[in-house]
Motif scaffolding. Structure first.
Motif, PDB file in Angstrom:
ATOM      1  N   UNK A 190      13.784  12.205 -23.092  1.00  0.00           N
ATOM      2  CA  UNK A 190      15.088  11.870 -23.686  1.00  0.00           C
ATOM      3  C   UNK A 190      14.909  11.334 -25.097  1.00  0.00           C
ATOM      4  N   UNK A 191      13.801  10.628 -25.320  1.00  0.00           N
ATOM      5  CA  UNK A 191      13.571  10.040 -26.641  1.00  0.00           C
ATOM      6  C   UNK A 191      12.984  11.046 -27.616  1.00  0.00           C
ATOM      7  N   UNK A 192      12.731  12.258 -27.160  1.00  0.00           N
ATOM      8  CA  UNK A 192      12.233  13.278 -28.067  1.00  0.00           C
ATOM      9  C   UNK A 192      10.727  13.342 -28.140  1.00  0.00           C
ATOM     10  N   UNK A 193      10.049  12.654 -27.248  1.00  0.00           N
ATOM     11  CA  UNK A 193       8.586  12.633 -27.316  1.00  0.00           C
ATOM     12  C   UNK A 193       7.948  13.719 -26.472  1.00  0.00           C
ATOM     13  N   UNK A 194       8.689  14.333 -25.582  1.00  0.00           N
ATOM     14  CA  UNK A 194       8.161  15.462 -24.822  1.00  0.00           C
ATOM     15  C   UNK A 194       9.003  16.683 -25.162  1.00  0.00           C
ATOM     16  N   UNK A 195       8.365  17.816 -25.401  1.00  0.00           N
ATOM     17  CA  UNK A 195       9.148  18.987 -25.814  1.00  0.00           C
ATOM     18  C   UNK A 195       9.895  19.606 -24.638  1.00  0.00           C
TER      19      UNK A 195
ATOM     20  N   UNK B 196      14.713  23.187 -28.297  1.00  0.00           N
ATOM     21  CA  UNK B 196      13.669  22.437 -28.988  1.00  0.00           C
ATOM     22  C   UNK B 196      13.880  22.504 -30.492  1.00  0.00           C
ATOM     23  N   UNK B 197      14.384  23.645 -30.957  1.00  0.00           N
ATOM     24  CA  UNK B 197      14.569  23.817 -32.394  1.00  0.00           C
ATOM     25  C   UNK B 197      15.620  22.891 -32.977  1.00  0.00           C
TER      26      UNK B 197
ATOM     27  N   UNK C 122      12.210  14.735 -10.376  1.00  0.00           N
ATOM     28  CA  UNK C 122      11.107  15.609 -10.039  1.00  0.00           C
ATOM     29  C   UNK C 122       9.879  15.240 -10.853  1.00  0.00           C
ATOM     30  N   UNK C 123      10.094  14.944 -12.142  1.00  0.00           N
ATOM     31  CA  UNK C 123       8.965  14.628 -13.015  1.00  0.00           C
ATOM     32  C   UNK C 123       8.769  13.130 -13.174  1.00  0.00           C
ATOM     33  N   UNK C 124       9.733  12.355 -12.683  1.00  0.00           N
ATOM     34  CA  UNK C 124       9.549  10.919 -12.738  1.00  0.00           C
ATOM     35  C   UNK C 124      10.213  10.277 -13.945  1.00  0.00           C
ATOM     36  N   UNK C 125      10.575   8.995 -13.803  1.00  0.00           N
ATOM     37  CA  UNK C 125      11.314   8.301 -14.861  1.00  0.00           C
ATOM     38  C   UNK C 125      10.553   8.178 -16.177  1.00  0.00           C
ATOM     39  N   UNK C 126       9.247   8.018 -16.131  1.00  0.00           N
ATOM     40  CA  UNK C 126       8.549   7.830 -17.406  1.00  0.00           C
ATOM     41  C   UNK C 126       8.610   9.082 -18.239  1.00  0.00           C
ATOM     42  N   UNK C 127       8.336  10.218 -17.605  1.00  0.00           N
ATOM     43  CA  UNK C 127       8.440  11.474 -18.360  1.00  0.00           C
ATOM     44  C   UNK C 127       9.859  11.666 -18.867  1.00  0.00           C
ATOM     45  N   UNK C 128      10.817  11.369 -17.982  1.00  0.00           N
ATOM     46  CA  UNK C 128      12.223  11.559 -18.343  1.00  0.00           C
ATOM     47  C   UNK C 128      12.589  10.739 -19.569  1.00  0.00           C
TER      48      UNK C 128
END
Lengths: 326, 442, 306
Positions: free
Chosen positions: B238-243, B439-440, B228-234
């Motif tokens: 997964x790498x912890x760069x998006x909350x 997130x915590x 839904x959000x696309x592979x780049x966001x995913x």
């Protein structure tokens, strides 16, 4: 290969018995021969206690101390951080839930186990099929935690209200009271009690066996005398049997309290702490093996070990009381 | 007392007799082309000689899947004389960690928890397989995305041994009346909503799984987010760069939420939470069916047919891939799988890992009918199991294949994600709190 | 209450087991008064047996049956019972060996615990020395140490001593885990032995080891039997410690490890756990029954404690 194992068992048993008897007998004689009387009397207890102290020192004391020390360090054990681990544990909502639950376990499990165990230990002797009853209570001890988890997961099984119930508890509930089935393990009002009940099922037999053995040393003459004097069963029990059994009651309740504090297996297998069923041991397990935080796990372990102090103080008083009769 | 003794003695004798019967058959080497080829490959992996000795492997497999995996290793053992001592345990994390810190780690490990393994790799516990096996061999047998997934700091710490394709909708063709090739998720969900409005419960969901309860929901949400959000966001997530609290993650949860409302589920949410994931499809085959569609990966086919052997693939059990959620990201597929990593550098463990990287081993694995092989050189035609063959085709036709995010994250976050699956299904209104809790853990 | 020499029993024959005495007493009480006792006992036994009966019945049913109908409904259709679950456990390669591996772990471990702890408990209960209470309290306090935190430190030490993967190492670990409770339990029983027995023996010139072997141990058969039962059962069902200190390979795996290998990684295949649990329960049951003969009234029945 099987032959190897049988040989191993035979050798181990023989060696253990021979070495043990030899160690005690020869050690005693040796000390008596070598030491003047006064020193002999002071050192002979240590001959007997020695092996136990050594093994326990290695297997329990050494890891215990290193755990407490680690609790003051960070995750990898490299930087000293003082009481930080304790502070974060005591403010973490999950740990607080675990504390509350563990307190519930400590409140319920020992008392119920001792009550049921004592009840059956006393009453089973009065009926002809008492041996079978005792076996019925003992069998659950022989069941492993994983198997008990399977058994009770099925006991508590939940099917939608319209469907036939496959879980024993819900079947009884729906048949006897005509209400909807309860999801015993998911519903936070019931799940802790459900887990405690499953553990009680495995612990009551433990209490019963110990009480059974202890009852053997209540002198017949006293009981006969009381009955001849016209005392009722209950009065005999309360004023003669129970006081003699008190030390055993302390042992049983202390041991089951420690089991309640350390409760892990059944909770881990049935819920792993989900739906608010966490106890201190599951939190510690996660800190240790999932978060890989030796410091955090150490803090919880230390808190657990401290929690046993009040019980130990009570036991100390009990030991002192015995000492006076010596 | 005497009777008990006699009875016990008789019972023990019976047990001994029965077990002895089970062990009595002599071992013969299988003589089919695949096994022969595997034996040759194994010998080559061992450097051309029968090394003998043993290699210890720690993993999670058990039951029939363990039997399947061991059958893949059998030609290796036969050809090289190396004994593979496999230890399977569900307490994998505890045992591995204790052994590593205690000083006697297993030689080789096999696990789907890639995130956990990357932590070990960063500490230096896991060896760099590009040096053990050779970068050229790796490139020839595995796709770059698979290699990258199991790499950290440019060192490859794991090679995939088994792959499962996720995002499949399982159904019973003999009773299912909805779309079998929907154009979009919206179309499928519209049909489902209509079913719910008519009083039927279309979605089969079961989330209980012992200590890992909630993982089916997590996998589902994971795939929704990917597509839904696309592979780049995913990947960034997964790498912890998006909350976890970002709107895309929220939207993924809510999309999942559409399938687990009270009227969508057989027995409501309580039943979904209480039922073991392996039983999710059971109501599908009841009369009348309690639910019609189940979202799950390829291994579910084996699980369903294990417990209901009378089902006929294609006639009473089939799947179609979950349709696209967003036309901007068409044809994306999610996979999960186990990786094999190496801790101790011995001749035997090197030989084993090299063997597992060969197409011959991959072929044997495919023939077990339980998993897809990650090996590029294993052809579709090898799959005898109809579900796996179709899944393989789906993979080949995909625009892009990505690993599920939750296998890449540290275990504490994964645990929180699983738990969030349960919490959200139970209390969809608490979504913000639930996301904040995950997130915590970061 | 002072004991005269005449009251100290000289024979070591156990008194008649209490069941006979109970029957003798019952003529004094009208049978209808005993009904409450029967009711309570039967109700409790029934509650405790129901889950087990469920297990027994389920172990003879196919997994689809177990999941679709309750076990009580299976009696209506006895044709559906099957031995498959048992066959899967027994046919499994290595099950028989795992039984013997279990015995090879449990029997020596139990024996070691009983031996080491009875000696220590004897000293702690029957001798007076400085630090007695401190040592006793420490031993009992060690009950609380959680097993999980001992694993890594111990493994490091054992690796250094080359004890990993050996049965001896595992025996020592189980010995360490078992001693606190064993000492606690035995101390309780040993301290109930009247002082007078010891004093009389000492006057006769007996040494501590003689008193231990000839007075304390024989009197304490019920206590030693209970301890043996528990240690046996707890060690029999252990999984994690064996996995870590001995290993999970087929050659050495005990039954719990071997059985857990029957269940797939996601938990499917659980139905074999029912039959495996049944089979696994047999040995502890046999031990329990065998130990019952030690639950006799000891010589203390005729002596009162002051």
């Amino acid at each position: 290969m099987i032959v190897d194992r049988v040989q191993l068992i035979a050798i181990a048993v023989i060696v253990t018995v021979v070495v043990a008897v030899g160690y005690i007998r020869l050690g005693d004689r040796g000390l008596r021969g070598l030491l003047p009387r006064h020193w002999y009397r002071r050192s002979v207890p240590w001959l007997f206690i020695g092996p136990a102290a050594l093994i326990v020192g290695l297997v329990l004391v050494f890891p215990g101390i290193s755990t407490v020390i680690l609790s003051f360090f960070d995750t990898k054990g490299t930087n000293f951080i003082g009481f930080d681990n304790y502070a974060s544990a005591l403010t973490d909502p999950i740990t607080l839930i675990a504390l509350r639950n563990t307190a519930l376990w400590v409140a319920l499990l020992p008392t119920l186990s001792a009550l049921v165990g004592l009840l059956i230990a006393v009453l089973a002797d009065r009926v002809r099929y008492g041996g079978l009853v005792k076996a019925a209570l003992f069998l659950p001890i022989a069941v492993s935690a994983v198997a008990a988890g399977v058994i009770w997961t099925f006991m508590y099984d939940y099917q939608p209200p319209v469907a036939a119930q496959t879980g024993t508890m819900n079947a009884l509930l729906t048949v006897l009271t005509n209400t909807d089935p309860i999801a015993w393990i998911i519903d936070e009002a019931t799940n802790n009690y459900a887990l405690i009940a499953a553990t009680l099922w495995t612990q009551a037999g433990f209490a019963m066996v110990i009480f059974s053995a202890a009852l053997r040393s209540v002198p017949d003459e006293l009981l006969e005398a009381a009955r001849l004097d016209g005392a009722s069963e209950w009065q005999t029990f309360r004023h003669i049997t129970l006081p003699i059994l008190m030390p055993t009651v302390v042992v049983v309740t202390t041991t089951v309290t420690v089991i309640a504090l350390k409760a892990f297996d059944i909770v881990y297998v049935m819920t792993n702490g989900t739906y608010g069923t966490d106890v201190l041991s599951t939190v510690m397990y996660r800190e240790l093996f999932t978060a890989r935080d030796n410091g955090g796990a150490g803090a919880i372990a230390t808190m657990l070990m401290i929690a046993v102090l009040p019980i130990m103080i009570y036991n100390l008083r009990q030991f002192r009381r015995e000492g006076q009769g010596v | 007392m005497q009777k008990v003794r006699t009875a016990s003695a008789m019972f023990v004798t019976a047990v001994l007799f029965l077990s002895a019967c089970g062990d009595a058959e002599p071992e013969e080497q299988a003589d089919d082309p695949a096994s022969n080829a595997a034996r040759e490959a194994a010998l080559e992996a061992a450097g051309g000689e029968e090394l003998g000795g043993s290699v210890s492997m720690l993993g999670l497999l058990g039951g029939e899947e363990l039997d399947a995996f061991l059958s893949v290793l059998k030609p290796f053992e036969e050809a090289t004389g190396i004994e593979v001592q496999y230890e399977g345990t569900r307490d994998f994390a505890a045992v591995l960690q204790t052994r590593v810190e205690g000083g006697n780690p297993p030689d080789v490990v096999g696990t789907p928890a890639i995130g956990e393994m990357s932590a070990f790799a960063e500490e230096g516990t896991l060896l760099d397989l590009s040096e053990v096996v050779g970068q050229d061999v790796l490139d020839a047998n595995f796709s770059p995305s698979l290699l990258e997934t199991a790499s950290v700091n440019d060192e490859v710490f794991g090679i995939f041994s088994t792959v499962n394709l996720g995002g499949l909708i399982w159904y019973d063709p003999s009773t299912y009346e909805g779309p079998t090739e929907p154009e979009s998720w919206a179309e499928l969900q519209t049909w489902a909503a209509q079913e719910a409005a008519d009083g039927r419960t279309p979605w089969c969901v079961a989330l209980e799984s012992g200590a890992a309860s909630g993982w089916p929901a997590a996998d589902f949400i994971d795939e929704i987010l990917l597509r839904q959000a696309g592979p780049e966001f995913h990947q960034r997530w997964a790498a912890g760069q998006e909350p976890w609290t970002s709107p895309e993650v929220r939207a993924a949860f809510e999309t999942y939420g559409e399938t687990v409302t009270e009227d969508m589920l057989y027995g409501g949410t309580t039943t979904a939470l209480s039922t073991n994931f392996a039983e999710a499809a059971t109501p599908m085959f009841a009369d009348p069916p309690g639910c019609s569609i189940l979202q799950q990966a390829t291994f579910m086919g084996g699980i369903i047919t294990d417990s209901m052997p009378d089902l006929v693939p294609g006639e009473t059990l089939d799947f179609f891939p979950v349709p696209d959620y967003d036309p901007a990201y068409p044809g994306i597929r999610s996979i999960s799988g186990e990786i094999v990593g190496m801790i101790n550098d011995t001749e035997q463990s090197t030989a084993l890992v090299k063997y597992l990287a060969t197409p011959e081993a991959g072929t044997l694995l495919a023939l077990t009918g339980r998993w897809l092989s990650p090996n590029l050189n294993v052809e579709d035609s090898v799959y005898e199991d109809p579900f796996l063959r179709r899944a393989s085709e789906v993979l080949v036709e995909a625009e892009g294949t990505y690993s599920l995010g939750n296998s890449l994250m540290p275990q504490t976050t994964v645990d929180a994600f699983w738990k969030a699956g349960l919490d959200y299904t139970q209390n969809p209104g608490d979504l913000d709190e639930i996301l904040a809790t995950i997130e915590a853990t970061r | 209450m002072v004991l005269t020499a005449a009251e100290i029993p000289t024979s070591t024959e156990p008194r008649k087991p209490v069941q006979t005495r109970a029957r003798k007493r019952s003529w004094r009480r009208p049978s209808w008064r005993r009904i409450p006792v029967h009711v309570v006992v039967i109700v409790v036994a029934a509650i405790w047996l129901v889950p087990l009966i469920g297990l027994v019945v389920s172990s003879f049913r196919a997994p689809t049956d177990v999941l679709s109908t309750g076990w009580w409904e299976s009696f209506a259709d006895p044709a559906r019972y099957t031995m498959t679950n048992y066959e899967r456990v027994l046919d499994r390669e290595g099950m028989l060996l795992s039984f013997f591996n279990s015995m090879a772990i449990v029997v020596p471990a139990t024996l070691l615990v009983v031996v080491v702890s009875s000696a220590a408990a004897y000293a702690l209960a029957c001798m007076r020395f400085r630090f007695r209470r401190g040592v006793l309290l420490t031993m009992v306090a060690l009950l609380i140490v959680p097993v999980q935190i001992t694993l890594v430190p111990l493994l490091r030490v054992f690796n250094g001593l080359d004890l990993t993967g050996s049965f001896l190492g595992l025996w020592l670990v189980h010995l360490g885990y078992g001693v606190p409770f064993a000492i606690y339990l035995l101390h309780n029983f040993f301290s109930a032995i009247p002082r007078e027995l010891f004093e009389a023996a000492e006057i006769d010139g007996a040494s501590p080891s003689q008193i231990f072997f000839e007075i304390v141990l024989p009197i304490s058969r019920p206590a030693l039997a209970s301890l043996a039962i528990f240690e046996f059962v707890w060690t029999w069902n252990d999984l994690l410690t064996a996995l870590i200190f001995l290993g999970g390979f087929r050659e050495v795996a005990p039954m719990p490890v071997a059985v857990s290998g029957l269940v797939a990684s996601r938990g499917n295949g659980w139905e074999v756990l029912t039959s495996a649990a049944m089979l696994s329960m047999i040995v502890p049951m046999v031990v329990f029954v065998a130990m019952q003969k030690h639950f006799v009234r000891g010589m203390l029945a005729g002596i009162s404690k002051g």
